[in-house]
Design a protein around this motif. Structure first.
Motif, PDB file in Angstrom:
ATOM      1  N   PRO A   1       0.850  -1.221  -0.133  1.00 22.85           N
ATOM      2  CA  PRO A   1      -0.014  -0.130  -0.191  1.00 22.85           C
ATOM      3  C   PRO A   1       0.854   1.314  -0.077  1.00 22.85           C
ATOM      4  CG  PRO A   1       0.042  -0.844   2.193  1.00 22.85           C
ATOM      5  CD  PRO A   1       0.746  -1.963   1.300  1.00 22.85           C
ATOM      6  N   ALA A   2       1.919   1.257   0.309  1.00 24.25           N
ATOM      7  CA  ALA A   2       2.952   2.375   0.269  1.00 24.25           C
ATOM      8  C   ALA A   2       3.359   2.763  -1.112  1.00 24.25           C
ATOM      9  CB  ALA A   2       4.326   2.088   1.040  1.00 24.25           C
ATOM     10  N   HIS A   3       3.226   1.967  -2.045  1.00 25.99           N
ATOM     11  CA  HIS A   3       3.598   2.226  -3.556  1.00 25.99           C
ATOM     12  C   HIS A   3       2.578   2.575  -4.155  1.00 25.99           C
ATOM     13  CE1 HIS A   3       5.424   1.011  -7.509  1.00 25.99           C
ATOM     14  NE2 HIS A   3       5.706   2.409  -7.204  1.00 25.99           N
ATOM     15  N   VAL A   4       1.930   3.745  -4.222  1.00 30.59           N
ATOM     16  CA  VAL A   4       0.768   4.242  -4.844  1.00 30.59           C
ATOM     17  C   VAL A   4       0.866   4.957  -6.286  1.00 30.59           C
ATOM     18  CG1 VAL A   4      -1.487   5.715  -4.542  1.00 30.59           C
ATOM     19  CG2 VAL A   4      -0.429   4.442  -2.626  1.00 30.59           C
ATOM     20  N   LEU A   5      -0.019   4.297  -7.196  1.00 30.21           N
ATOM     21  CA  LEU A   5       0.178   5.068  -8.686  1.00 30.21           C
ATOM     22  C   LEU A   5      -1.097   5.829  -8.858  1.00 30.21           C
ATOM     23  CD1 LEU A   5       1.513   2.117 -10.508  1.00 30.21           C
ATOM     24  CD2 LEU A   5       3.114   3.869  -9.600  1.00 30.21           C
ATOM     25  N   ASN A   6      -0.870   6.809  -9.778  1.00 29.59           N
ATOM     26  CA  ASN A   6      -2.192   7.593 -10.014  1.00 29.59           C
ATOM     27  C   ASN A   6      -2.236   8.010 -11.478  1.00 29.59           C
ATOM     28  OD1 ASN A   6      -1.642  10.785 -10.131  1.00 29.59           O
ATOM     29  ND2 ASN A   6      -0.205   9.849  -8.660  1.00 29.59           N
ATOM     30  N   ILE A   7      -3.493   8.204 -11.996  1.00 28.23           N
ATOM     31  CA  ILE A   7      -3.765   8.665 -13.497  1.00 28.23           C
ATOM     32  C   ILE A   7      -4.710   9.703 -13.219  1.00 28.23           C
ATOM     33  CG2 ILE A   7      -4.543   7.941 -15.709  1.00 28.23           C
ATOM     34  CD1 ILE A   7      -3.434   5.221 -15.065  1.00 28.23           C
ATOM     35  N   THR A   8      -4.468  10.948 -14.138  1.00 21.92           N
ATOM     36  CA  THR A   8      -5.459  11.775 -14.067  1.00 21.92           C
ATOM     37  C   THR A   8      -6.002  11.903 -15.394  1.00 21.92           C
ATOM     38  OG1 THR A   8      -4.491  13.233 -12.582  1.00 21.92           O
ATOM     39  CG2 THR A   8      -6.059  14.456 -13.981  1.00 21.92           C
ATOM     40  N   THR A   9      -7.670  11.956 -15.493  1.00 21.54           N
ATOM     41  CA  THR A   9      -8.364  11.864 -16.614  1.00 21.54           C
ATOM     42  C   THR A   9      -9.706  12.534 -16.716  1.00 21.54           C
ATOM     43  OG1 THR A   9      -9.475  10.273 -18.214  1.00 21.54           O
ATOM     44  CG2 THR A   9      -9.523   9.788 -15.803  1.00 21.54           C
TER      45      THR A   9
END
Length: 277
Positions: A169-177
């Protein structure tokens, strides 16, 4: 005696604020998806059947008395102020019998101050990917038409999709759309990933609440691994190779031959050569 009493009445009427009721305390506006609720606390030192009146006016109005009623003589300690759609001044006062308190006035800007709720979100697994769908949040005020998208109010709305492996859970990825769907690629197969989404208004640098965390497991990505391809190739080569086997001659049971059957002798080329020598 009458002289002193009359003097007291004169002083009470002359001194500003003398004999007024205490004002409401902790006056705040709570706003979620443009549903605006003005709340306050009753004055602690005041008893009796207290009521309250709430008014508002646009902050660009120059008229001092250009206030409109929202709630009048309500006994509740809150007032639905969703009628306010632009920057305004809102005020509330205490009332008891014929007495009133001073106004308590606050400034309210719904575009900046309303809290954007969480979008509706679904996560499904497909061929090694995760399909994330989201929409809303939606306006919760009749003044804006209930069910209307927040995006229609602001004109621009993006979504931030955050995802991570459940085991990390410490390695969070994100995308904006700006779309209402997002396909998460490059995921490990047969692995549980968790997702949460929030709406974001770029114009006001305003982030909404996160959707509840949803977790789902990826499956096979639909591609055949190279080792399986090699194994299938070798197997097909082995099955297609020709092979020799001795001919099989059928035999008849002796009880079916009777006297009509005679013994047959097969002579090979090797036996013939040995006899000739």
């Amino acid at each position: 005696m009458d002289y002193h009493y009359g003097l007291l009445i004169f002083i009470c009427g002359w001194i500003p604020g003398f004999g007024k009721l205490p004002i409401p305390t902790n006056v705040t506006m709570e706003s979620i998806n443009f549903r605006n609720i003005l709340r306050w606390n009753r004055p602690a030192e005041l008893g009796g059947n207290v009521s309250y009146t709430v008014q508002y006016k646009m902050d660009f109005s120059s008229e001092r008395d250009d206030y409109k009623y929202i709630c009048e003589r309500t006994h509740k300690q809150q007032c639905d102020s969703s009628i306010i759609t632009y920057k305004s001044y809102v005020r509330v006062r205490t009332e008891l019998n014929s007495k009133q308190s001073d106004w308590v006035t606050i400034h309210f800007d719904p575009d900046h101050q309303t809290i954007i709720g969480a979008p509706n979100t679904t996560v499904s697994s497909r061929s090694g990917y995760l399909d994330v769908s989201f929409n809303g949040p939606f306006v919760n005020s009749e003044e804006y038409f209930i069910g209307r998208s927040i995006k229609e109010r602001y004109g621009e709305l993006t979504y931030r999709v955050f995802y991570w492996k459940e085991s990390d859970p410490a390695h969070v990825l994100n995308i904006t759309t700006e779309d209402n769907t997002e396909i998460l690629h490059d995921l490990e197969t047969w692995t549980v990933y968790c997702v949460k989404v929030q709406a974001y208004v770029p114009q006001f640098h305003k982030a909404g609440k996160f959707s509840p965390v949803m977790c789902n497991q990826t499956t096979e990505d639909g591609r055949i691994p190279s080792w399986k391809i090699a194994l299938l190739f070798l197997g097909s080569m082995y099955l297609s190779k020709p092979f020799y086997s001795a001919p099989h001659l059928p035999t008849l049971p002796t009880e079916e031959c009777g006297e009509s059957c005679s013994q047959l002798t097969f002579i090979s080329e090797e036996t013939h050569e040995m006899d000739a020598a």
